[in-house]
Design an enzyme around this catalytic site. Structure first.
Site, PDB file in Angstrom:
ATOM      1  N   ARG A  93     132.869  -5.351  16.084  1.00  0.00           N
ATOM      2  CA  ARG A  93     131.491  -4.989  16.400  1.00  0.00           C
ATOM      3  C   ARG A  93     131.254  -3.499  16.269  1.00  0.00           C
ATOM      4  O   ARG A  93     130.129  -3.043  16.479  1.00  0.00           O
ATOM      5  CB  ARG A  93     131.186  -5.373  17.842  1.00  0.00           C
ATOM      6  CG  ARG A  93     130.532  -6.744  17.999  1.00  0.00           C
ATOM      7  CD  ARG A  93     130.673  -7.126  19.444  1.00  0.00           C
ATOM      8  NE  ARG A  93     129.531  -7.793  19.995  1.00  0.00           N
ATOM      9  CZ  ARG A  93     129.516  -9.093  20.306  1.00  0.00           C
ATOM     10  NH1 ARG A  93     130.531  -9.860  20.029  1.00  0.00           N
ATOM     11  NH2 ARG A  93     128.464  -9.620  20.879  1.00  0.00           N
ATOM     12  N   ARG A 132     118.431 -19.963  25.354  1.00  0.00           N
ATOM     13  CA  ARG A 132     119.765 -20.536  25.101  1.00  0.00           C
ATOM     14  C   ARG A 132     120.395 -21.033  26.391  1.00  0.00           C
ATOM     15  O   ARG A 132     120.275 -20.427  27.434  1.00  0.00           O
ATOM     16  CB  ARG A 132     120.640 -19.460  24.470  1.00  0.00           C
ATOM     17  CG  ARG A 132     122.076 -19.879  24.259  1.00  0.00           C
ATOM     18  CD  ARG A 132     122.743 -19.014  23.249  1.00  0.00           C
ATOM     19  NE  ARG A 132     123.171 -17.730  23.771  1.00  0.00           N
ATOM     20  CZ  ARG A 132     123.899 -16.856  23.075  1.00  0.00           C
ATOM     21  NH1 ARG A 132     124.245 -17.139  21.833  1.00  0.00           N
ATOM     22  NH2 ARG A 132     124.243 -15.712  23.602  1.00  0.00           N
ATOM     23  N   ARG A 165     123.533 -18.124  30.218  1.00  0.00           N
ATOM     24  CA  ARG A 165     124.502 -17.034  30.356  1.00  0.00           C
ATOM     25  C   ARG A 165     123.870 -15.872  31.098  1.00  0.00           C
ATOM     26  O   ARG A 165     122.702 -15.570  30.896  1.00  0.00           O
ATOM     27  CB  ARG A 165     124.952 -16.579  28.958  1.00  0.00           C
ATOM     28  CG  ARG A 165     126.107 -17.387  28.442  1.00  0.00           C
ATOM     29  CD  ARG A 165     126.429 -17.082  27.020  1.00  0.00           C
ATOM     30  NE  ARG A 165     126.497 -15.658  26.695  1.00  0.00           N
ATOM     31  CZ  ARG A 165     126.876 -15.198  25.523  1.00  0.00           C
ATOM     32  NH1 ARG A 165     127.217 -16.030  24.562  1.00  0.00           N
ATOM     33  NH2 ARG A 165     126.902 -13.907  25.285  1.00  0.00           N
ATOM     34  N   ARG A 176     121.284  -5.808  24.461  1.00  0.00           N
ATOM     35  CA  ARG A 176     122.373  -6.225  23.555  1.00  0.00           C
ATOM     36  C   ARG A 176     121.951  -6.079  22.099  1.00  0.00           C
ATOM     37  O   ARG A 176     122.756  -5.736  21.234  1.00  0.00           O
ATOM     38  CB  ARG A 176     122.775  -7.670  23.859  1.00  0.00           C
ATOM     39  CG  ARG A 176     123.473  -7.793  25.199  1.00  0.00           C
ATOM     40  CD  ARG A 176     123.524  -9.227  25.654  1.00  0.00           C
ATOM     41  NE  ARG A 176     124.394 -10.031  24.822  1.00  0.00           N
ATOM     42  CZ  ARG A 176     124.237 -11.345  24.633  1.00  0.00           C
ATOM     43  NH1 ARG A 176     123.257 -11.973  25.216  1.00  0.00           N
ATOM     44  NH2 ARG A 176     125.071 -12.008  23.883  1.00  0.00           N
TER      45      ARG A 176
HETATM   46  P1  AMP Z   1     129.158 -12.617  22.628  1.00  0.00           P
HETATM   47  O1  AMP Z   1     129.384 -13.938  23.280  1.00  0.00           O
HETATM   48  O2  AMP Z   1     129.902 -12.484  21.332  1.00  0.00           O
HETATM   49  O3  AMP Z   1     127.709 -12.268  22.497  1.00  0.00           O
HETATM   50  O4  AMP Z   1     129.811 -11.511  23.603  1.00  0.00           O
HETATM   51  C1  AMP Z   1     129.383 -11.368  24.937  1.00  0.00           C
HETATM   52  C2  AMP Z   1     129.768  -9.999  25.457  1.00  0.00           C
HETATM   53  O5  AMP Z   1     131.193  -9.833  25.400  1.00  0.00           O
HETATM   54  C3  AMP Z   1     129.207  -8.831  24.672  1.00  0.00           C
HETATM   55  O6  AMP Z   1     127.890  -8.496  25.062  1.00  0.00           O
HETATM   56  C4  AMP Z   1     130.214  -7.724  25.038  1.00  0.00           C
HETATM   57  O7  AMP Z   1     129.997  -7.241  26.357  1.00  0.00           O
HETATM   58  C5  AMP Z   1     131.527  -8.489  25.033  1.00  0.00           C
HETATM   59  N1  AMP Z   1     132.145  -8.523  23.679  1.00  0.00           N
HETATM   60  C6  AMP Z   1     132.341  -9.609  22.890  1.00  0.00           C
HETATM   61  N2  AMP Z   1     132.922  -9.271  21.742  1.00  0.00           N
HETATM   62  C7  AMP Z   1     133.102  -7.933  21.785  1.00  0.00           C
HETATM   63  C8  AMP Z   1     133.634  -6.969  20.883  1.00  0.00           C
HETATM   64  N3  AMP Z   1     134.093  -7.321  19.668  1.00  0.00           N
HETATM   65  N4  AMP Z   1     133.658  -5.668  21.287  1.00  0.00           N
HETATM   66  C9  AMP Z   1     133.208  -5.294  22.488  1.00  0.00           C
HETATM   67  N5  AMP Z   1     132.672  -6.137  23.387  1.00  0.00           N
HETATM   68  C10 AMP Z   1     132.616  -7.451  23.034  1.00  0.00           C
END
Ligand code: AMP
Length: 217
Positions: A93, A132, A165, A176
């Protein structure tokens, strides 16, 4: 698209469809699904000291440190189920994470075949995120507007309870999305330059899905 692509990165704004698309693909092909978001949520739910620290960062919609996510990904990618291909869902990311991923892959003798970029307008992802719901038991994803479960609040697959969530509230979702544009968007050029980028829009999702499926089977 070439038919032998197996080591994939799924990249896109939160709510762009990475998780849903992965779920559909994995019903039909065997690839390791590596979602850093899911792994971090599991740690958070465990109530460990690390989990408590993660909760503060994740509930604020911020990114967890590159070092920590890098460690998690390195140990996951070293497992044998990744030998027949994987989907990295939501990682990398940041540019620093992409550079770290290159190092990890070189170390374990693997390489990426494609970076699929889910290109979805902000207003669409915001609408989707705030509607969602995911299953508290199996993680399946539903949407109050477009992908309703047969019975409200109940998972079609396992009967588990559907929950929102904690980071899908409008305010956090907007934050985000901002983080995505600031930190993750620069990766598009990074991967375009390395020739790996495969952008897909809402319109060609179905078409790309079939092509990927044919290629991965
Ligand atoms: P997601 O389910 O992929 O939207 O991830 C949920 C949360 O997990 C994000 O908003 C971040 O706080 C953390 N997160 C997930 N993947 C990453 C990543 N590659 N780098 C940093 N934080 C992450």
């Amino acid at each position: 698209m070439e038919l032998t692509k197996k080591n994939l990165v799924f990249m896109g704004a939160p709510g762009a469809g990475k998780g849903t698309f992965s779920g559909l693909l994995l019903e039909q092909v065997k690839l390791a699904h590596i979602s850093t978001g899911d792994m971090l949520r599991a740690e958070k739910a465990s109530g460990s000291e690390l989990g408590k620290k993660l909760a503060a960062i994740m509930d604020a919609g911020q990114l967890v440190s590159d070092e920590l996510v890098g460690e998690i990904v390195e140990s996951r990618l070293s497992k044998s189920d990744c030998d027949t291909g994987f989907i990295l869902d939501g990682y990398p990311r940041t540019i620093a994470q992409a550079e770290m991923l290159n190092k990890i892959l070189t170390k374990i003798g693997k390489k990426l075949d494609a970076v699929v970029f889910f290109d979805v307008p902000d207003e669409v992802v915001l609408e989707r995120l705030t509607a969602r719901m995911s299953c508290s038991k199996c993680g399946a994803i539903f949407n109050k507007l477009f992908m309703k479960p047969a019975k409200p609040g109940i998972c079609d697959h396992c009967g588990g309870e559907l929950i929102q969530r904690s980071d899908d509230s409008l305010e956090t979702a907007q934050g985000r999305l901002k983080v995505f544009h600031e930190s993750t968007q620069p990766l598009i050029d990074f991967y375009r330059e390395s020739g790996l980028l495969m952008p897909i829009t809402e319109l060609d999702k179905a078409k790309i899905f079939q092509i990927m499926l044919d290629g991965l089977k």
